[in-house]
Design an enzyme around this catalytic site. Structure first.
Site, PDB file in Angstrom:
ATOM      1  N   GLY A  23       0.845  -1.191   0.000  1.00 21.93           N
ATOM      2  CA  GLY A  23       0.000   0.000   0.000  1.00 21.93           C
ATOM      3  C   GLY A  23       0.875   1.234   0.000  1.00 21.93           C
ATOM      4  O   GLY A  23       2.081   1.130  -0.225  1.00 21.93           O
ATOM      5  N   LYS A  43       2.856  -6.727   8.276  1.00 15.61           N
ATOM      6  CA  LYS A  43       2.848  -5.447   7.553  1.00 15.61           C
ATOM      7  C   LYS A  43       3.994  -4.589   8.094  1.00 15.61           C
ATOM      8  O   LYS A  43       4.020  -4.263   9.277  1.00 15.61           O
ATOM      9  CB  LYS A  43       1.486  -4.756   7.753  1.00 15.61           C
ATOM     10  CG  LYS A  43       1.347  -3.401   7.089  1.00 15.61           C
ATOM     11  CD  LYS A  43      -0.120  -2.938   7.165  1.00 15.61           C
ATOM     12  CE  LYS A  43      -0.295  -1.477   6.840  1.00 15.61           C
ATOM     13  NZ  LYS A  43      -1.707  -1.048   6.918  1.00 15.61           N
ATOM     14  N   ASP A 135     -11.510   5.084   5.291  1.00 18.64           N
ATOM     15  CA  ASP A 135     -10.842   4.655   4.056  1.00 18.64           C
ATOM     16  C   ASP A 135     -11.576   3.458   3.445  1.00 18.64           C
ATOM     17  O   ASP A 135     -10.955   2.525   2.935  1.00 18.64           O
ATOM     18  CB  ASP A 135      -9.369   4.308   4.352  1.00 18.64           C
ATOM     19  CG  ASP A 135      -8.493   4.377   3.101  1.00 18.64           C
ATOM     20  OD1 ASP A 135      -8.926   4.968   2.087  1.00 18.64           O
ATOM     21  OD2 ASP A 135      -7.373   3.836   3.132  1.00 18.64           O
TER      22      ASP A 135
HETATM   23  P1  ATP Z   1      -3.183   2.002   1.671  1.00 16.91           P
HETATM   24  O1  ATP Z   1      -2.309   2.464   0.582  1.00 16.91           O
HETATM   25  O2  ATP Z   1      -4.495   1.439   1.145  1.00 16.91           O
HETATM   26  O3  ATP Z   1      -3.387   2.951   2.801  1.00 16.91           O
HETATM   27  P2  ATP Z   1      -1.498   0.440   3.452  1.00 16.91           P
HETATM   28  O4  ATP Z   1      -0.112   0.839   3.090  1.00 16.91           O
HETATM   29  O5  ATP Z   1      -2.037   0.972   4.745  1.00 16.91           O
HETATM   30  O6  ATP Z   1      -2.492   0.698   2.250  1.00 16.91           O
HETATM   31  P3  ATP Z   1      -2.797  -2.130   3.585  1.00 16.91           P
HETATM   32  O7  ATP Z   1      -3.953  -1.628   2.794  1.00 16.91           O
HETATM   33  O8  ATP Z   1      -3.040  -2.490   5.000  1.00 16.91           O
HETATM   34  O9  ATP Z   1      -1.546  -1.125   3.482  1.00 16.91           O
HETATM   35  O10 ATP Z   1      -2.152  -3.385   2.847  1.00 16.91           O
HETATM   36  C1  ATP Z   1      -1.730  -3.331   1.511  1.00 16.91           C
HETATM   37  C2  ATP Z   1      -2.241  -4.548   0.751  1.00 16.91           C
HETATM   38  O11 ATP Z   1      -1.727  -5.747   1.347  1.00 16.91           O
HETATM   39  C3  ATP Z   1      -3.755  -4.691   0.814  1.00 16.91           C
HETATM   40  O12 ATP Z   1      -4.405  -3.994  -0.217  1.00 16.91           O
HETATM   41  C4  ATP Z   1      -3.945  -6.203   0.717  1.00 16.91           C
HETATM   42  O13 ATP Z   1      -3.980  -6.609  -0.636  1.00 16.91           O
HETATM   43  C5  ATP Z   1      -2.698  -6.772   1.366  1.00 16.91           C
HETATM   44  N1  ATP Z   1      -2.968  -7.145   2.769  1.00 16.91           N
HETATM   45  C6  ATP Z   1      -2.997  -6.310   3.828  1.00 16.91           C
HETATM   46  N2  ATP Z   1      -3.262  -6.962   4.967  1.00 16.91           N
HETATM   47  C7  ATP Z   1      -3.386  -8.255   4.625  1.00 16.91           C
HETATM   48  C8  ATP Z   1      -3.648  -9.463   5.370  1.00 16.91           C
HETATM   49  N3  ATP Z   1      -3.845  -9.432   6.673  1.00 16.91           N
HETATM   50  N4  ATP Z   1      -3.700 -10.621   4.692  1.00 16.91           N
HETATM   51  C9  ATP Z   1      -3.506 -10.644   3.352  1.00 16.91           C
HETATM   52  N5  ATP Z   1      -3.257  -9.568   2.601  1.00 16.91           N
HETATM   53  C10 ATP Z   1      -3.183  -8.381   3.216  1.00 16.91           C
END
Ligand code: ATP
Length: 348
Positions: A23, A43, A135
């Site tokens: 993300g 993450k 979001d």
């Molecule tokens: P954004 O840009 O939407 O704010 P972010 O950097 O906060 O994103 P997330 O949206 O939490 O990150 O995670 C990025 C991607 O990773 C998600 O779109 C999803 O495809 C994958 N993902 C996140 N958490 C999980 C999980 N628990 N299990 C599997 N895939 C996951």
């Protein structure tokens, strides 16, 4: 109870495997807990600044409060130098929209109600904990498995605790899914998430994005006047109940929108409601294009708009992305002026 383990390398406890998602803020890997063999998701969020760390700590605090089957669950958390790691339950089914465009998936209005009901259950729980997600968008709805129909809401990176007695304004979101009050930098509330739920529902049923303009500026101009319609052929087979559900969410005044609980009580989401079940072929073709567009390397910037009030608790400093150029080029948008910004919706 999850406590952030500080100065501990998560690799001591978990074996990192393949990358499964990325993300704006984090990169997500599959991992296995050494002591139990459990498969989980890790993450990693780079936090060069103290403020970044505070944001992740807030996300963790909020997730700890949100124990519910429709919401991603937190398992562990680490702070190691300038990287924070959140260990989450692993969700293996991929994004909801990827799932519904699969050739093996028969998309019907009935299946849409099954997904929308679960989304509303999740949001209802979030709101009952006095939290706003802020979001809600298709990317943040994942399927639990590759074949089942269960979904989970993820990504509490923008979520906020909400006190209805205090004015809250924010300057972030994704233009296609944000509510008019965000674009206008007005007070937000539970209804702000419900608008996004309405947009998700519109896209799921038609494959079309209700407020999409040629540019983000046009999109947000369409959002501020809540300008959308059901004229496209994709809606020909869609029930009046479904349209009524959307109509009661995509209302400019956030206080007039259905709450998540009211959504669950709406006729369209009642399990007993009999729906015609033609497979939605036009919708599916549209959805394939929608997903393709979202998978392009350029994703919309988060765009603060119309920051004209400073009398309330503003989260300007928390804005995850430093932009404002659109805001200044737009000026005040009330939809009544012929600014030349409004274009036909839904055309990429
Ligand atoms: P954004 O840009 O939407 O704010 P972010 O950097 O906060 O994103 P997330 O949206 O939490 O990150 O995670 C990025 C991607 O990773 C998600 O779109 C999803 O495809 C994958 N993902 C996140 N958490 C999980 C999980 N628990 N299990 C599997 N895939 C996951």
């Amino acid at each position: 109870d999850v406590q952030i383990q500080r100065g501990v390398d998560p690799k001591d406890t978990f074996i990192l495997e393949s990358e499964i998602g990325r993300g704006k803020f984090g990169t997500v890997y599959r991992c296995t807990e050494k002591s139990t063999g459990l498969s989980l998701a890790a993450k990693f969020i780079g936090c060069p600044k103290k403020e970044d760390r505070r944001n992740v700590e807030r996300e963790i605090e909020i997730m700890k409060q949100l124990q519910h089957p429709r919401l991603i669950q937190i398992y562990d958390a680490f702070e190691n130098g300038k990287v924070m790691t959140v260990i989450l339950e692993l969700i293996e089914g991929g994004e909801l929209f990827e799932r519904v465009i699969d050739d093996d998936f028969i998309l019907t209005e009935k299946s849409c109600t099954i997904f929308m009901r679960q989304i509303c259950e999740g949001v209802d729980f979030i709101h009952k904990q006095r939290i706003l997600h802020l979001d809600m968008k298709p990317e943040n709805i994942l399927c639990l498995t590759k074949t089942g129909n269960r979904i989970k809401i993820i990504d509490f990176g923008l979520a906020r605790k909400f006190d209805p007695d205090k004015k809250l304004q924010v300057l972030f979101g994704t233009p296609e899914f944000v509510a008019p009050e965000i674009v206008n930098f007005d007070e937000i509330g539970y209804g702000t998430d419900m608008w996004s739920v309405g947009v998700i529902c519109y896209v799921l049923l038609s494959g079309l994005s209700p407020f999409m303009g040629h540019t983000d500026v046009e999109t947000m101009a369409n959002v501020t006047i809540a300008k959308y319609d059901f004229d496209d052929e994709a809606f020909e087979e869609i029930s009046e109940n479904a349209k009524d559900f959307i109509k009661k969410l995509l209302i400019k005044d956030m206080n007039c929108r259905l709450s998540a609980q009211q959504c669950l009580e709406h006729q369209w989401l009642k399990r007993k409601t009999v729906l015609r079940t033609p497979s939605m072929d036009v919708t599916k073709d549209n959805l394939k294009q929608f997903v393709d567009r979202w998978n392009e390397p350029y994703v919309f910037e988060i765009c603060p708009l119309g920051a004209r009030s400073n009398s309330s608790e503003s989260l300007l400093g928390d804005s995850p992305s430093p932009c404002g150029s659109l805001a200044s080029s737009l000026g005040s948008m009330d939809g009544s002026s012929d600014s030349g910004l409004l274009g036909p919706p839904r055309e990429p």
